[in-house]
Design a protein around this motif. Structure first.
Motif, PDB file in Angstrom:
ATOM      1  N   ASP A  56      27.707  28.795  47.458  1.00  0.00           N
ATOM      2  CA  ASP A  56      27.676  29.912  46.517  1.00  0.00           C
ATOM      3  C   ASP A  56      27.105  31.187  47.119  1.00  0.00           C
ATOM      4  OD1 ASP A  56      28.745  28.209  44.786  1.00  0.00           O
ATOM      5  OD2 ASP A  56      27.043  28.093  43.411  1.00  0.00           O
ATOM      6  N   ASP A  57      26.166  31.031  48.075  1.00  0.00           N
ATOM      7  CA  ASP A  57      25.545  32.236  48.612  1.00  0.00           C
ATOM      8  C   ASP A  57      26.309  32.800  49.812  1.00  0.00           C
ATOM      9  OD1 ASP A  57      24.925  30.126  50.149  1.00  0.00           O
ATOM     10  OD2 ASP A  57      22.742  30.417  50.135  1.00  0.00           O
ATOM     11  N   ARG A  60      28.413  34.685  39.289  1.00  0.00           N
ATOM     12  CA  ARG A  60      28.327  33.568  38.341  1.00  0.00           C
ATOM     13  C   ARG A  60      28.557  32.227  39.043  1.00  0.00           C
ATOM     14  NH1 ARG A  60      32.487  34.734  33.947  1.00  0.00           N
ATOM     15  NH2 ARG A  60      33.273  36.337  35.337  1.00  0.00           N
ATOM     16  N   GLY A  61      28.437  32.242  40.357  1.00  0.00           N
ATOM     17  CA  GLY A  61      28.644  31.002  41.103  1.00  0.00           C
ATOM     18  C   GLY A  61      30.108  30.840  41.474  1.00  0.00           C
ATOM     19  N   THR A  62      30.398  29.832  42.266  1.00  0.00           N
ATOM     20  CA  THR A  62      31.769  29.617  42.733  1.00  0.00           C
ATOM     21  C   THR A  62      32.608  29.015  41.612  1.00  0.00           C
ATOM     22  OG1 THR A  62      30.904  29.208  44.935  1.00  0.00           O
ATOM     23  CG2 THR A  62      33.177  28.540  44.512  1.00  0.00           C
ATOM     24  N   PRO A  63      33.695  29.692  41.247  1.00  0.00           N
ATOM     25  CA  PRO A  63      34.522  29.140  40.169  1.00  0.00           C
ATOM     26  C   PRO A  63      35.345  27.947  40.649  1.00  0.00           C
ATOM     27  CG  PRO A  63      35.524  31.138  41.057  1.00  0.00           C
ATOM     28  CD  PRO A  63      34.220  30.946  41.782  1.00  0.00           C
ATOM     29  N   ASP A 100      39.080  27.847  36.691  1.00  0.00           N
ATOM     30  CA  ASP A 100      38.357  29.058  36.264  1.00  0.00           C
ATOM     31  C   ASP A 100      39.014  30.296  36.861  1.00  0.00           C
ATOM     32  OD1 ASP A 100      36.438  27.580  34.970  1.00  0.00           O
ATOM     33  OD2 ASP A 100      35.038  27.589  36.664  1.00  0.00           O
ATOM     34  N   ALA A 101      39.350  30.193  38.132  1.00  0.00           N
ATOM     35  CA  ALA A 101      39.817  31.367  38.871  1.00  0.00           C
ATOM     36  C   ALA A 101      41.243  31.745  38.502  1.00  0.00           C
ATOM     37  CB  ALA A 101      39.719  31.112  40.369  1.00  0.00           C
ATOM     38  N   LEU A 102      42.102  30.757  38.294  1.00  0.00           N
ATOM     39  CA  LEU A 102      43.540  31.039  38.143  1.00  0.00           C
ATOM     40  C   LEU A 102      44.102  30.633  36.791  1.00  0.00           C
ATOM     41  CD1 LEU A 102      44.706  29.761  41.669  1.00  0.00           C
ATOM     42  CD2 LEU A 102      44.274  32.117  40.971  1.00  0.00           C
ATOM     43  N   ASN A 142      42.778  39.904  43.384  1.00  0.00           N
ATOM     44  CA  ASN A 142      41.677  40.794  42.990  1.00  0.00           C
ATOM     45  C   ASN A 142      40.815  40.160  41.904  1.00  0.00           C
ATOM     46  OD1 ASN A 142      42.626  42.639  44.809  1.00  0.00           O
ATOM     47  ND2 ASN A 142      43.698  43.899  43.293  1.00  0.00           N
ATOM     48  N   ASP A 143      41.465  39.499  40.945  1.00  0.00           N
ATOM     49  CA  ASP A 143      40.712  38.833  39.872  1.00  0.00           C
ATOM     50  C   ASP A 143      39.788  37.759  40.436  1.00  0.00           C
ATOM     51  OD1 ASP A 143      41.903  40.374  37.976  1.00  0.00           O
ATOM     52  OD2 ASP A 143      43.302  38.829  37.269  1.00  0.00           O
ATOM     53  N   VAL A 144      40.326  36.975  41.379  1.00  0.00           N
ATOM     54  CA  VAL A 144      39.514  35.900  41.953  1.00  0.00           C
ATOM     55  C   VAL A 144      38.331  36.497  42.706  1.00  0.00           C
ATOM     56  CG1 VAL A 144      39.485  33.925  43.522  1.00  0.00           C
ATOM     57  CG2 VAL A 144      41.504  34.347  42.126  1.00  0.00           C
ATOM     58  N   LEU A 145      38.580  37.572  43.460  1.00  0.00           N
ATOM     59  CA  LEU A 145      37.495  38.190  44.235  1.00  0.00           C
ATOM     60  C   LEU A 145      36.450  38.806  43.303  1.00  0.00           C
ATOM     61  CD1 LEU A 145      39.488  39.793  47.199  1.00  0.00           C
ATOM     62  CD2 LEU A 145      38.217  37.647  47.160  1.00  0.00           C
ATOM     63  N   ASP A 146      36.904  39.456  42.217  1.00  0.00           N
ATOM     64  CA  ASP A 146      35.962  40.013  41.239  1.00  0.00           C
ATOM     65  C   ASP A 146      35.072  38.912  40.684  1.00  0.00           C
ATOM     66  OD1 ASP A 146      36.895  42.535  41.543  1.00  0.00           O
ATOM     67  OD2 ASP A 146      38.091  42.579  39.699  1.00  0.00           O
TER      68      ASP A 146
END
Ligand SMILES: [Zn+2]
Length: 229
Positions: A133-134, A57-60, A64-66, A47-51
């Motif tokens: 990113d899009d 803010r672009g692709t982490p 960044d994500a984990l 859920n955090d990664v999807l949020d």
């Protein structure tokens, strides 16, 4: 099967079977809540990664994500340690006195955590790198797929194998000065190494078995047991 008339040498087999069942009976009530907590951790993380992906803010990056590899693994280790310790103490208790801090249990918790985070990081990294990113939905789908397999099938077997290792670590820690036999339980898979260790018979705890190992597990998926004799 066990109802057949047994030749005398089967007495040891029956004893070994009883020891494996005793271990499973101790592990099962700890395993279920551990698996639930690990799955919840995976769900929260997903859920955090999807949020983060939806935040625009672009692709982490995977860090960044984990979080960093070490921080990520430490979160799962913290979830695992209590269960691993409970089972390690349960393994030690009927054998003899063991130190409060049974050696090896931190390493087993860390190994369990790493076996989860290593492939999750690889899958999430691949998912994050696969789109632009899009193309937020494609990224989200990829991340979802990365976690799904873990939440459904793999986590239970992995947790169970590591709790089995914790139980053996408890037996080992409490059994100093005694001998033990290596009881084979490789989940129905043939394992010549574990069979060799079993054939060695009672071996002083702390001395190497024929494959050089002091105690199981001998390989991933090995659920062999040490039984003091
Ligand atoms: Zn084995």
């Amino acid at each position: 099967m066990r109802g057949d008339p047994a030749p005398p040498e089967d007495e040891a087999d029956v004893h070994s079977e009883a020891e494996l069942q005793k271990r499973d009976a101790l592990i099962d009530p700890v395993l279920a809540p551990l698996v639930r907590r690990l799955k919840r951790q995976l769900q929260d993380e997903q859920n955090d990664v999807l949020d983060r992906l939806r935040s625009g803010r672009g692709t982490p990056t995977v860090d960044d994500a984990l979080g960093t590899d070490a921080d990520h693994t430490a979160r799962y280790e913290a979830v695992a340690y209590e269960a691993v310790t409970t089972v390690g103490r349960a393994g030690a208790e009927p054998v003899g006195s063991a130190p409060d801090d049974v050696p090896g249990l931190r390493a087993i918790s860390a190994a369990l955590a790493f076996e989860i985070t290593r492939p999750v990081r690889r899958s999430v990294s691949r998912a994050l790198g696969s789109g632009t990113d899009d193309d937020e939905q494609a990224l989200a789908d990829g991340v979802g797929a990365a976690y799904r397999e873990w939440r459904t099938t793999r986590i239970e077997k992995l947790a169970s194998d590591h709790l089995s290792a914790a139980y053996v670590a408890g037996v080992f820690a409490a059994g100093g000065g005694r001998k033990a036999v290596w009881v084979v339980d490789d989940g129905g898979e043939p394992c010549p190494d574990c069979d060799d260790n079993s054939l060695a018979g009672p071996t002083p705890i702390g001395e190497a078995f024929p494959t050089g190992q002091l105690l199981p597990p001998a390989h991933p998926g090995c659920r062999c047991l040490l039984v003091p004799r």
